[in-house]
Design a protein around this motif. Structure first.
Motif, PDB file in Angstrom:
ATOM      1  N   GLU A 196      78.477  26.787  18.389  1.00 41.38           N
ATOM      2  CA  GLU A 196      77.908  28.109  18.631  1.00 41.38           C
ATOM      3  C   GLU A 196      77.885  28.952  17.356  1.00 41.38           C
ATOM      4  OE1 GLU A 196      80.426  29.539  21.761  1.00 41.38           O
ATOM      5  OE2 GLU A 196      78.979  28.989  23.313  1.00 41.38           O
ATOM      6  N   ARG A 198      82.766  23.295  20.932  1.00 39.71           N
ATOM      7  CA  ARG A 198      81.786  24.278  21.409  1.00 39.71           C
ATOM      8  C   ARG A 198      81.771  25.503  20.497  1.00 39.71           C
ATOM      9  NH1 ARG A 198      80.576  26.682  27.487  1.00 39.71           N
ATOM     10  NH2 ARG A 198      79.348  28.467  26.786  1.00 39.71           N
ATOM     11  N   ARG A 230      69.720  16.580  28.538  1.00 39.38           N
ATOM     12  CA  ARG A 230      71.077  17.038  28.780  1.00 39.38           C
ATOM     13  C   ARG A 230      72.044  16.081  28.071  1.00 39.38           C
ATOM     14  NH1 ARG A 230      71.986  20.026  33.416  1.00 39.38           N
ATOM     15  NH2 ARG A 230      69.741  20.432  33.209  1.00 39.38           N
ATOM     16  N   ALA A 267      68.864  26.374  19.182  1.00 39.68           N
ATOM     17  CA  ALA A 267      69.859  26.776  20.171  1.00 39.68           C
ATOM     18  C   ALA A 267      70.049  25.677  21.198  1.00 39.68           C
ATOM     19  CB  ALA A 267      69.433  28.075  20.859  1.00 39.68           C
ATOM     20  N   VAL A 268      71.175  25.746  21.902  1.00 35.48           N
ATOM     21  CA  VAL A 268      71.437  24.878  23.044  1.00 35.48           C
ATOM     22  C   VAL A 268      71.802  25.766  24.227  1.00 35.48           C
ATOM     23  CG1 VAL A 268      72.234  22.963  21.605  1.00 35.48           C
ATOM     24  CG2 VAL A 268      73.897  24.596  22.513  1.00 35.48           C
ATOM     25  N   GLU A 269      71.646  25.228  25.419  1.00 35.94           N
ATOM     26  CA  GLU A 269      72.071  25.933  26.624  1.00 35.94           C
ATOM     27  C   GLU A 269      73.319  25.248  27.160  1.00 35.94           C
ATOM     28  OE1 GLU A 269      70.315  27.392  30.980  1.00 35.94           O
ATOM     29  OE2 GLU A 269      69.062  26.227  29.586  1.00 35.94           O
ATOM     30  N   TRP A 270      74.345  26.019  27.425  1.00 36.65           N
ATOM     31  CA  TRP A 270      75.612  25.476  27.920  1.00 36.65           C
ATOM     32  C   TRP A 270      75.665  25.587  29.438  1.00 36.65           C
ATOM     33  CZ3 TRP A 270      78.456  22.909  24.460  1.00 36.65           C
ATOM     34  CH2 TRP A 270      78.314  23.234  23.111  1.00 36.65           C
ATOM     35  N   TYR A 271      76.244  24.576  30.058  1.00 39.46           N
ATOM     36  CA  TYR A 271      76.390  24.557  31.512  1.00 39.46           C
ATOM     37  C   TYR A 271      77.867  24.469  31.864  1.00 39.46           C
ATOM     38  CZ  TYR A 271      71.404  23.500  31.450  1.00 39.46           C
ATOM     39  OH  TYR A 271      70.054  23.554  31.232  1.00 39.46           O
ATOM     40  N   LEU A 324      75.663  20.335  27.548  1.00 40.51           N
ATOM     41  CA  LEU A 324      74.699  21.178  26.835  1.00 40.51           C
ATOM     42  C   LEU A 324      73.300  20.639  27.054  1.00 40.51           C
ATOM     43  CD1 LEU A 324      73.749  19.733  23.826  1.00 40.51           C
ATOM     44  CD2 LEU A 324      76.207  19.995  23.542  1.00 40.51           C
ATOM     45  N   GLY A 325      72.342  21.538  27.010  1.00 38.66           N
ATOM     46  CA  GLY A 325      70.977  21.148  27.307  1.00 38.66           C
ATOM     47  C   GLY A 325      70.002  21.563  26.231  1.00 38.66           C
ATOM     48  N   ARG A 326      68.957  20.775  26.131  1.00 35.44           N
ATOM     49  CA  ARG A 326      67.771  21.078  25.349  1.00 35.44           C
ATOM     50  C   ARG A 326      66.584  20.871  26.281  1.00 35.44           C
ATOM     51  NH1 ARG A 326      68.295  19.838  20.229  1.00 35.44           N
ATOM     52  NH2 ARG A 326      66.918  21.622  20.001  1.00 35.44           N
TER      53      ARG A 326
END
Length: 561
Positions: free
Chosen positions: A325, A321, A514, A495-499, A508-510
């Motif tokens: 990032e 991660r 997911r 970018a990615v979104e972390w959960y 991680l999401g786009r």
């Protein structure tokens, strides 16, 4: 031979199949190591004709471009990274007409061609260097390399304390035409690879001409070897630390990552932009930080740079991660795509690297637990292909090939194996010719055997053995590349979104997508994110009223959400 030149790639950034604007932004690029890919003439050595015959396989795999390691005229002291003539094909690989035919056929299959460029050093058999030796001290040709008098009463000591990355001093003393001991010349790699002096204008002029030669041939870009090494610190100062320098590392050194290299690449970018079809250049730049790597891909320099910090990251969720990032954050300000890579011709294949405990590094002789290594490698590949940016694949990784860790000494070819305190020939293990068929003397590589010995049972990894097997690594790669092209949430973006996730798990999401990754050695129960698209190993989605999935150890799953 103007009438034979291949046309540039006919597609544009907008209309080439599978591409969005700026084709390299999210491209999947496949590295071919020509001597180990396919042998067209049966001499035991891979060649351009062999590559050309296998292009339909690569198109069917689903990659966007093919990067060819060096095929130039060379004495082969370092597998072609010692170039004697940058405008000629070595006879062992074919001819310029073979290169032209390969480029044409690739373009017809909507594949782009990237060729290796080696600007840090030439071969000692390059005409410039041979003349410099022949003409002796005072020859203008010597100014195009780093010739220096030695230290000590009789010049018997090297000019500074730099060590070759292959082991031993980075300097070799010459013999003058009259037989007397002469000056020393710099070679960061093997003695057969003298470093160019990029402060001399003739060197810059020559490489601008070389770029245009291959762009006129129709190539779509260049992978720039040792891109961080062209410019040396003024005065060639001592390091003062001692110890063996490694081929792959991020230490601050007076011969690597000097600010002067960036002016070179600004000039190159101007040339690339003169040609139609989005021609690109990719930096092999080992730098101390990802932020320093980002300097090579500023808007007026190169298009991509290999992310070696990612390649060297262990199979652990926090480390992965962090590097993801940091990589995305470093590239965002310069508007360049992140690049992701797990294996290449200089490091242990990741199916072997991940077979050992964390901390082994990018080179190892240990075979480890091959079942574990392959399971982690498959999971790591799906994570890599889920990230925004461009991904690089190394030939044979789609077959799940491990390194060959037990090559006999008499078979080794890596020059570092033959130098004291070097890297012990680690790189041969990832360069063994790949298997195409279950049977045969070279498992379909060619009719004349193979230049490095293939292990018994290599055919079980072959393209033939894996094609059509839904559980095979080859079919996993084919499926992943198909989904990546079809799903709008993959490849694009910055970018990615972390959960939130359990310890050892990444989620991680786009957009509409997911990715869940379990890096631990035990199954982990997670909330089911959506509809499963693809998994690196078997999973069992939970019942609708349960809403949970047990994510197996060392497994990655893609989900549509």
């Amino acid at each position: 031979m103007t009438q034979h030149l291949a046309a540039p790639f006919s597609g544009t950034s907008d209309d080439a199949p599978g591409h969005r604007r700026g084709w390299w932004q999210d491209a999947v690029i496949y590295q071919v190591y020509p001597r180990s890919f396919a042998d067209g003439n049966g001499d035991g050595m891979g060649d351009l004709d062999g590559v050309r015959r296998r292009l339909p396989y690569l198109a069917g795999l689903g990659v966007d471009a093919v990067w060819l390691s060096p095929f130039y005229a060379s004495p082969q002291a370092d597998a072609g990274y010692d170039v004697a003539d940058y405008r000629a094909i070595d006879p062992m690989f074919g001819t310029l007409l073979d290169a032209d035919a390969l480029i044409r056929d690739a373009h017809a299959l909507n594949l782009r061609i990237i060729v290796d460029l080696v600007p840090n050093h030439s071969s000692a058999e390059h005409e410039w260097f041979k003349r410099a030796l022949r003409e002796g001290p005072g020859s203008p040709l010597r100014e195009r390399y780093h010739f220096r008098p030695g230290k000590g009463p009789d010049g018997e000591l090297p000019p500074n304390d730099w060590e070759s990355i292959f082991g031993g001093p980075a300097w070799t003393r010459t013999t003058d035409p009259d037989g007397a001991p002469g000056d020393w010349y710099l070679h960061l790699f093997a003695p057969e690879q003298p470093d160019f002096n990029w402060d001399h204008p003739a060197v810059a002029d020559e490489f601008r001409s070389i770029l245009r030669f291959w762009l006129d041939m129709g190539v779509d870009g260049f992978r720039v070897d040792v891109a961080h090494g062209l410019v040396k610190a003024a005065g060639l100062p001592d390091i003062g630390a001692g110890g063996q320098l490694r081929l792959l590392g991020n230490d601050v050194m007076p011969f690597f990552d000097q600010d002067g290299v960036h002016e070179v690449y600004r000039q190159w970018r101007t040339i690339l932009d003169e040609y139609p079809g989005d021609r690109i250049a990719v930096a092999e730049a080992w730098t101390p930080t990802v932020e320093r790597t980002a300097n090579y891909v500023r808007p007026d320099e190169l298009h991509q740079a290999f992310n070696f910090q990612y390649l060297g990251t262990s199979w652990q969720a926090p480390a992965l991660r962090e590097v993801i990032e940091v990589s995305l954050a470093a590239m965002r300000p310069v508007g360049a795509p992140a690049t992701w890579v797990l294996s290449n011709h200089d490091v242990t294949r990741h199916a072997t690297r991940f077979a050992s405990p964390p901390g082994v590094g990018t080179q190892t002789r240990q075979a480890g637990d091959r079942t574990l290594g392959l399971r982690r490698a498959r999971a790591a590949t799906l994570l890599m292909l889920a990230l925004p940016g461009s991904a690089y694949l190394y030939q044979g990784e789609e077959l799940g090939l491990p390194d060959v860790t037990d090559l006999p000494d008499e078979a080794r070819q890596d020059p570092s194996f033959f130098r004291a305190d070097g890297q012990d020939g680690y790189r041969d293990g990832c360069r063994v010719p790949i298997p195409w068929t279950r049977e045969g003397s070279s498992y379909g590589f060619g009719t004349g055997g193979s230049w490095l010995p293939q292990p018994a049972g290599w055919g079980a990894h072959s393209v033939e053995a894996q094609t059509g097997d839904p559980d095979s690594t080859l079919e996993l790669y084919r499926a992943a590349l198909t989904v990546r092209k079809e799903h709008p949430g993959l490849g694009a973006g910055t970018a990615v979104e972390w959960y939130d996730a359990p310890e050892g798990v990444l989620v991680l999401g786009r957009p509409g997508f997911r990715c869940t990754v379990n890096t631990t050695d035990t199954p982990v129960r997670i909330a089911t994110p959506g509809r499963p698209l693809l998994a690196s190993g078997p999973i069992a989605a939970g019942e609708a009223d349960d809403g949970h999935t047990e994510l197996p150890a060392d497994t990655t799953v893609w989900w549509a959400v």
